[in-house]
Structure formats: C-alpha cells, structure tokens
Scaffold this motif. Structure first.
Motif, PDB file in Angstrom:
ATOM      1  N   THR A  16      46.488  31.827  17.512  1.00 38.89           N
ATOM      2  CA  THR A  16      45.235  31.459  18.173  1.00 38.89           C
ATOM      3  C   THR A  16      44.571  32.757  18.636  1.00 38.89           C
ATOM      4  O   THR A  16      44.862  33.823  18.108  1.00 38.89           O
ATOM      5  CB  THR A  16      45.501  30.518  19.361  1.00 38.89           C
ATOM      6  N   THR A  17      43.689  32.704  19.599  1.00 37.94           N
ATOM      7  CA  THR A  17      43.026  33.914  20.079  1.00 37.94           C
ATOM      8  C   THR A  17      44.059  34.918  20.589  1.00 37.94           C
ATOM      9  O   THR A  17      44.905  34.592  21.419  1.00 37.94           O
ATOM     10  CB  THR A  17      42.033  33.578  21.199  1.00 37.94           C
ATOM     11  N   HIS A  18      43.961  36.146  20.112  1.00 43.73           N
ATOM     12  CA  HIS A  18      44.933  37.186  20.447  1.00 43.73           C
ATOM     13  C   HIS A  18      44.675  37.730  21.851  1.00 43.73           C
ATOM     14  O   HIS A  18      43.673  38.386  22.100  1.00 43.73           O
ATOM     15  CB  HIS A  18      44.829  38.312  19.412  1.00 43.73           C
ATOM     16  N   THR A  19      45.597  37.441  22.768  1.00 41.06           N
ATOM     17  CA  THR A  19      45.465  37.946  24.147  1.00 41.06           C
ATOM     18  C   THR A  19      46.701  38.704  24.614  1.00 41.06           C
ATOM     19  O   THR A  19      46.742  39.180  25.747  1.00 41.06           O
ATOM     20  CB  THR A  19      45.198  36.796  25.131  1.00 41.06           C
ATOM     21  N   ALA A  20      47.729  38.807  23.759  1.00 42.67           N
ATOM     22  CA  ALA A  20      48.970  39.479  24.145  1.00 42.67           C
ATOM     23  C   ALA A  20      49.677  39.993  22.899  1.00 42.67           C
ATOM     24  O   ALA A  20      49.420  39.520  21.780  1.00 42.67           O
ATOM     25  CB  ALA A  20      49.882  38.533  24.922  1.00 42.67           C
ATOM     26  N   THR A  21      50.584  40.956  23.097  1.00 40.41           N
ATOM     27  CA  THR A  21      51.286  41.567  21.966  1.00 40.41           C
ATOM     28  C   THR A  21      52.766  41.749  22.292  1.00 40.41           C
ATOM     29  O   THR A  21      53.128  42.123  23.407  1.00 40.41           O
ATOM     30  CB  THR A  21      50.672  42.938  21.608  1.00 40.41           C
ATOM     31  N   LEU A  22      53.600  41.483  21.297  1.00 40.23           N
ATOM     32  CA  LEU A  22      55.040  41.733  21.382  1.00 40.23           C
ATOM     33  C   LEU A  22      55.392  42.781  20.338  1.00 40.23           C
ATOM     34  O   LEU A  22      55.215  42.557  19.132  1.00 40.23           O
ATOM     35  CB  LEU A  22      55.822  40.445  21.124  1.00 40.23           C
ATOM     36  N   ILE A  23      55.860  43.934  20.786  1.00 38.28           N
ATOM     37  CA  ILE A  23      56.319  45.005  19.902  1.00 38.28           C
ATOM     38  C   ILE A  23      57.839  44.978  19.906  1.00 38.28           C
ATOM     39  O   ILE A  23      58.460  45.074  20.969  1.00 38.28           O
ATOM     40  CB  ILE A  23      55.806  46.374  20.381  1.00 38.28           C
ATOM     41  N   ALA A 108      47.978  46.374  29.455  1.00 37.34           N
ATOM     42  CA  ALA A 108      49.409  46.682  29.467  1.00 37.34           C
ATOM     43  C   ALA A 108      50.240  45.512  29.983  1.00 37.34           C
ATOM     44  O   ALA A 108      51.338  45.262  29.482  1.00 37.34           O
ATOM     45  CB  ALA A 108      49.660  47.932  30.319  1.00 37.34           C
ATOM     46  N   ASN A 109      49.710  44.791  30.966  1.00 29.34           N
ATOM     47  CA  ASN A 109      50.473  43.672  31.536  1.00 29.34           C
ATOM     48  C   ASN A 109      50.474  42.425  30.661  1.00 29.34           C
ATOM     49  O   ASN A 109      50.947  41.374  31.078  1.00 29.34           O
ATOM     50  CB  ASN A 109      50.002  43.347  32.946  1.00 29.34           C
ATOM     51  N   ARG A 110      49.952  42.589  29.411  1.00 28.78           N
ATOM     52  CA  ARG A 110      50.041  41.517  28.417  1.00 28.78           C
ATOM     53  C   ARG A 110      50.773  42.031  27.163  1.00 28.78           C
ATOM     54  O   ARG A 110      50.631  41.475  26.077  1.00 28.78           O
ATOM     55  CB  ARG A 110      48.651  41.010  28.034  1.00 28.78           C
TER      56      ARG A 110
END
Length: 223
Positions: A16-23, A108-110
């Motif tokens: 869905t809409t990109h609001t966070a990232t997992l590396i 950063a907090n996402r």
C-alpha cells in the motif's frame, strides 16, 4: 563500495502507500534474496523491504574462502580478534542506506534495521552508532561487534527499541555470546528484549518469526 552493494539489492515495494522501511542484512555466505520473502511475509502492508547483498571477499574464519560477507570474520571466540576497519566501513554503508530512505521521505522513526548472524551483528552495531532514533532493531542469532567500545561509543537515543533473539543450541554463534550481548544492551537501552528459543540451532523458526512479526507491527503501525 556502495554502488557495488546496490547492484545486488533486493527491494520489495510496499503493498500500500509506502510510509516505512525494513532493511534486513543476511548472514555470512548468503544473499539478500535469502531473507527477502520471509521479511515481506511478516511486514505491515505500508513497509518496503530492502535486502542488500554483501560484497564477496575472503573470510579468515573459513580459511580464506571467498563468499558474501559484510566484513572479515576472524573469530567467533569471546574476546577474539575483529575486523574493526571492515566493521566500520560496512556501518558507513548501512548508514547510507538509512539516509537514502530518509531522503525519500521516510523518517528515521519509521525505519527498522535487522539482520541474521553476521548481518544481525552489523545491524545492531550500525543502529547503536546512528545518531537518530530508528523505529527498532531486529537482531537474530548474533552478537555486538567491537563490544568493548560500548557504552562509550553509543550515538543512538537510549530509547531505541531492540529485539535480540537467539537459539540456545546454536553451534555457530554460541548462545553465551547472545547472553553477553543481552547483558550489555540492558545497561545501555531502555527498550530492550531478549528472547531465547529452546533447541533452536543457527537458523530461524516459526516461533521466532512470529515474535519478529509482532515487533515489526508494533513499531511500524499502519498510518
């Protein structure tokens, strides 16, 4: 170095809409592909997954055999020699990935940084050295590199959430290393949890992935 890594990065866009990232960083000898599907399966729909592949290099611990490695592993003995230059160079790369996401509009907090084994070690070290508060760290079957430099070298806010997981039958990264890492992190961080898994060797399990899923969803809720 960064461009060479990015040639082999697996990116799975948010559903869905990109609001966070997992590396997420793989372990020694693996590739970004190895963990990408597992991470995509446990993420909230708003999360983009980024799984880079380490540069291929000779690894001292494996008799100089060349394989994907974030830095040279010289020993897994407690107090053994470490590749300080390589660890710090890889950390610079991880920080650049985080900063790329921030430049794309993800605060950063996402952003959660995670990894397994050597990748978990790098994720943990990189997060502690990053000056902004990330959403969290997922560190699986790993240790804290250059641990003697902490807590003096901590740059992150002390409320950084960290989930450290380790199998109690791990024959590769000894469970005792996980316990020692947990003891150190408890003195540094306010939001830290250590989970151990009975009978688990140097791998993951459905139970562990369920715990990771819960952590990721709690730290990266849908907006």
């Amino acid at each position: 170095m960064c461009s060479r890594y990015r040639d082999y990065t697996v990116v799975i866009d948010a559903a869905t809409t990109h609001t966070a990232t997992l590396i997420f960083l793989h372990g020694l000898g693996d590739t970004g592909q190895g963990w990408s599907r597992a991470m995509a399966a446990i993420r909230p729909s708003c999360v983009k997954v980024v799984c880079p592949t380490a540069e291929t290099m000779p690894v001292t611990l494996n008799a100089g055999y060349r394989m994907p490695s974030w830095f040279d592993l010289k020993s897994l003995d407690i107090g053994g020699p470490e590749d300080e230059e390589g660890i710090k160079s890889a950390t610079t790369y991880v920080h650049s990935m985080i900063e790329d996401e921030i430049e794309r509009g993800v605060p950063a907090n996402r952003i959660i940084i995670g990894g397994f084994s050597q990748g978990g070690a790098l994720a943990l070290y990189s997060a502690l050295k990053f000056p902004q508060r990330l959403a969290g760290v997922v560190a699986l079957s790993c240790w804290l590199p250059l641990h003697k430099s902490f807590p003096a070298e901590v740059r992150c806010p002390t409320d950084l959430p960290v989930l450290l997981c380790h199998g109690d039958c791990d024959p590769v990264v000894p469970y005792k290393l996980g316990q020692m890492t947990a003891s150190l992190l408890k003195m540094i961080l306010k939001d830290f949890e250590f989970k151990s898994y009975r009978g688990l060797m140097h791998t993951s399990s459905d139970e562990e992935l369920s715990d990771v899923r819960q952590f990721v969803h709690s730290k990266l809720p849908l907006i």
